[in-house]
Design an enzyme around this catalytic site. Structure first.
Site, PDB file in Angstrom:
ATOM      1  CB  CYS A  73      37.126  95.035  42.475  1.00  0.00           C
ATOM      2  SG  CYS A  73      35.506  94.420  42.962  1.00  0.00           S
ATOM      3  N   PRO A  91      12.189  87.471  59.939  1.00  0.00           N
ATOM      4  CG  PRO A  91      10.052  87.884  60.773  1.00  0.00           C
ATOM      5  CD  PRO A  91      11.092  86.816  60.674  1.00  0.00           C
ATOM      6  CG  ASP A 121      30.691  88.143  47.894  1.00  0.00           C
ATOM      7  OD1 ASP A 121      29.971  88.787  47.113  1.00  0.00           O
ATOM      8  OD2 ASP A 121      31.925  88.181  47.892  1.00  0.00           O
TER       9      ASP A 121
END
Lengths: 552, 552
Positions: B42, B269, B276
């Site tokens: 970010c 499983p 994302d």
């Protein structure tokens, strides 16, 4: 229907304007003993310091404006001197003309507020308070005489705001506080941060002592010392103004405020009470509490209008969320602190963290101290405290919202809070509190508090500092062995036998160390809040003593 | 037990470190195809603009550091090229040596993230993206050639952050966006505020058009125009990277992400997916959604470790709370916007307010635009949006917390939020949203939205502006009669017959007017958000058209 409202500031005025919006035909009389209604009580200290330059900015409405917009009959300098509940009549004195007259009502709303507590000590008449516009005007007038020294008695919210603003005006300011810390809603280790900020800005602190007398240009403390004080301001706290309620025979509650039910109704069904004069119900402990806060008064005032208008509303119990700016710091609290949980005998666990206000790699991230108190059996959040700069208000508001909604401490981990580097962290400080609480509750980790450390060591625990050698060298808990986290796995064999207390700077690396050593079969607890909490908490007594010596 | 994690950034690394803390003996292999793990994704745009000066600040951990602290086997530039779910084996290519090898697992965690969408247009190879450290390095290298013009394709969060940071570097920047607004999570009238901020800072906007081709030093738009573009950055959005999951035969969900249950388990499983690449469950609508946000990835990554370690955890549905800085503005959202409620056919009401960030009489109060979308039948909060400066993040975080906890819109009125003049108002903006919602739900007041005004007038309603004559003269809704609130009671008789729409600056005075006129027997509705919302909303089309003309 005619409603008489006694008191024209937060609670009273919210009631009056909401009632008008609900009922265009209601007769509404507001009686205010001071010369002003609807003024910005919370802004008064800031005009003193010039932060709010214009006095007029504090005067949000006038009787004429309120008549024009809301058809309210607002009478300032009209003091209610008696209530005859049986006859539904109040006796009013016009303080300007001296005239005394009766006013009938169908509903009466008491919103007289609270009065600053003035101790009965010699010379106290020279001391001022800061509650009304008249008080402010008197203080501003006193500043015109260019006082050089001021003593503020009381280290609560208003006391500290007043001290800061007098400091802005260049005065030498001392805060005198009976307790051994300022800001009672904080626990000691967080109050220590506020002490440091006050001292950094040149405010002297006299803790654990009280006002004994006010002399011509000094005050005398109970320990006999005298402090120079051209100006003396009392900010010891407020007492609910229940004189009228008492005289009218209304029930007074155990905390000394007017007793009301969840509809803000007093023991007389025609009479309501809101604001600082009325008791609220504590959201955490369920008992009655006094919450002398503007937002609580506004909310209750608005709701009492709904009740009078025949609507079904119920005042929610009070968390007492509050905030204050102290120079560069922001201090915010909600619910109970640790002291109160302990005093109430309530099972509780505590989490201290020291997160950054936003992502550390983005400029301007500032540290804050967060503290969460919760019930380890149920997860119920009992309260939170925060001291820092940016983002302190946000975290406490989020926790207050979670408390109101009944979220548990572990559920704080799941809150989806807005994240971008300038505003927070991908795991927000509030999320982190939730993770730590969950780890404590499910037994993933155990912690020890700063005040429990001595006992743990006395019981045979060894203290391990898992910070780097450089951090250790710069200061550590006496007796701690330094084994940095990076390398701990390999060096675990070097650690002494028996239970361990590990710590790092703030508790994060020590959490990893705790889990690592637990995985290797050791008995380990984490020193909650790390060296940072321990250092602040244990330095307090020393700093206080040092300050006392300096001042003496 | 051996866990293989594909992807070493937010979700993958949170899973790896938590799993280590839960199980000191677990074997944990992290395979990352890029050259970096645990980097501050970010923060990338901010290094581009020099806000984050040091590239190293973005690199939070290294494989060596992670080995040392968490005993993780982290391999960068190792790409997983195949998954054999039956054999519990992944095929890995070492991108440095070219070697291909197999790695077995007991549990596999897919956290490959999402890839920037690259449209198939001529010359697109010259365009860059900004997703990885390698992308950042390439862009920084490109800046060394001193480009003068840049086109950013896509007006989403990353697009605007990139545009702002390129502008900081002195480039002439144009944002091209297919929609007629930037920031799709905002409704149009709030996005208009962002458009104004971008233009104020010299960013040109090309809305409602798309990239047709990339040429040597221009880009061509679908409408045939060409824009100078020494640099072209694609920020059109991301697509879940599901190549491996698809190849392994795992179920792909309706939104194109890996389908997972509430334990983040895929259709196999032994295989989990987070971040994302995985679909989440929408907290408002219950259906699957894509939420490509770092905080969601971190949370899921941590929880998948708990699941693998045998703990009972459940990923909460996602609100998609998000925030972005756009020059001086802060934009934050949570839950659904009005567009989405409308598209879903969900019954909803909307509240627009324009509160000050804190008490207006305390210096520095800044206006913000708040919007609440809620279900008028149940009071369920569907979503909120905010655009402003100070305090925007706080209000959206509080509402996101309320939504998570299931508080209704009227219950926002009862939140006890921290109030002192520097931080809020006695009735906080969030409380006010609750009051307005309650008034709408219980019929105290009715409102009309800016986009409903024309129809209301067409149906015979008369428009009344209750602001002062001066405000009216400075700009008003065409056709509105000016009767200021102060004096309205006396002049009510002058108003035309029939239904009325009243408005003021932001909706507060008009609320009083609405109640006043209702009390006088009139049919009245309040124009929600007042002249401020109406003006911003209706100016958009004009401004967009004007900008297009200027740019042409």
């Amino acid at each position: 229907m005619k409603t008489v409202i006694i008191g024209g500031v937060a609670g009273g005025m919210s009631a009056a304007t909401r009632l008008r919006r609900l009922d265009e035909s209601a007769e509404i009389v507001v009686l205010e003993r001071s010369g002003h209604v609807s003024y910005a009580n919370c802004g008064l200290p800031y005009h003193l310091g010039g932060v709010i330059a214009e006095r007029d900015a504090l005067l949000l409405q006038t009787p004429a404006g309120l008549r024009e917009r809301f058809a309210l009959d607002v009478r300032v300098r009209h003091e209610v001197v008696g209530v005859d509940a049986a006859a539904r009549t109040v006796t009013v004195r016009d303080l300007t003309s001296g005239e005394v007259y009766a006013e009938t009502y169908d509903h009466l709303v008491l919103s007289p507020g609270a009065a600053p507590f003035v101790p009965d000590v010699p010379g106290v008449k020279r001391a001022r308070t800061l509650r009304t516009v008249e008080d402010l005007d008197a203080l501003v007038a006193a500043l015109a005489a260019e006082p050089r020294t001021a003593v503020v008695v009381g280290g609560g919210f208003v006391g500290l705001e007043t001290a800061e603003n007098l400091r802005r005006r260049g005065l030498d300011v001392t805060v005198v506080e009976l307790a051994d810390q300022v800001l009672a809603p904080l626990d000691a280790e967080l109050a220590a941060l506020v002490h440091a900020e006050l001292r950094r800005h040149g405010v002297a602190l006299e803790l654990g002592t009280a006002l004994a007398a006010v002399h011509d240009d000094t005050v005398e403390l109970t320990d006999g010392r005298r402090l120079a004080a051209d100006l003396v301001v009392l900010a010891i706290g407020v007492r609910p103004d229940v004189a009228l309620a008492r005289e009218a025979g209304l029930a007074i509650g155990p905390r000394g405020g007017v007793a009301v039910d969840e509809h803000m109704r007093t023991s007389d069904p025609r009479v309501f009470a809101v604001g600082d004069a009325a008791e609220k119900t504590d959201a955490v402990g369920d008992g009655p509490v006094l919450v002398p806060l503007a937002n609580a008064a506004n909310r209750a005032g608005r709701q009492v209008a709904d009740v009078i208008a025949g609507r079904s509303v119920r005042l929610a119990p009070s968390l007492g969320t509050a905030i204050v700016k102290v120079f560069g710091l922001t201090v915010a609290v909600t619910g109970w602190n640790e002291k109160r949980a302990r005093a109430a005998g309530r099972d509780h666990r505590v989490v201290h963290t020291h997160p950054a206000s936003h992502a550390g790699y983005y400029p301007g991230a500032a540290p804050m101290a967060l503290k969460l108190v919760f019930d380890p059996g149920t997860g119920e959040i009992l309260g939170a405290q925060a001291v820092g700069t940016e983002g302190v208000d946000k975290r406490v508001d989020v926790i207050a919202t979670a408390m109101r909604a009944g979220l548990t401490a572990p559920e704080l981990a799941d809150l989806e809070l807005a994240y971008a580097p300038p505003f927070g962290s991908a795991k927000d400080p509030v999320n982190m509190l939730g993770y730590v609480a969950a780890n404590l509750m499910d037994g993933t980790t155990a912690s020890v508090q700063w005040h429990e450390l001595e006992a743990a060591v006395a019981a045979g625990a060894h203290l391990v500092d898992v910070r780097t050698a450089g951090e250790y060298a710069a200061g550590h808990v006496p007796g701690a062995l330094n084994v940095p986290l990076d390398g701990l796995r390999e060096r675990a064999g070097e650690l002494p036998e028996g239970p361990l207390v590990v710590y790092c700077g703030v508790g994060v690396r020590a959490h990893t160390a705790t889990r690592l050593l637990t995985g290797l079969g050791r008995r380990v607890v984490n020193l909650d809040g790390g060296y940072t909490t321990w250092k602040t908490a244990t330095a307090t007594a020393t700093a206080t003593a040092a300050a006392a010596v300096t001042a003496a």
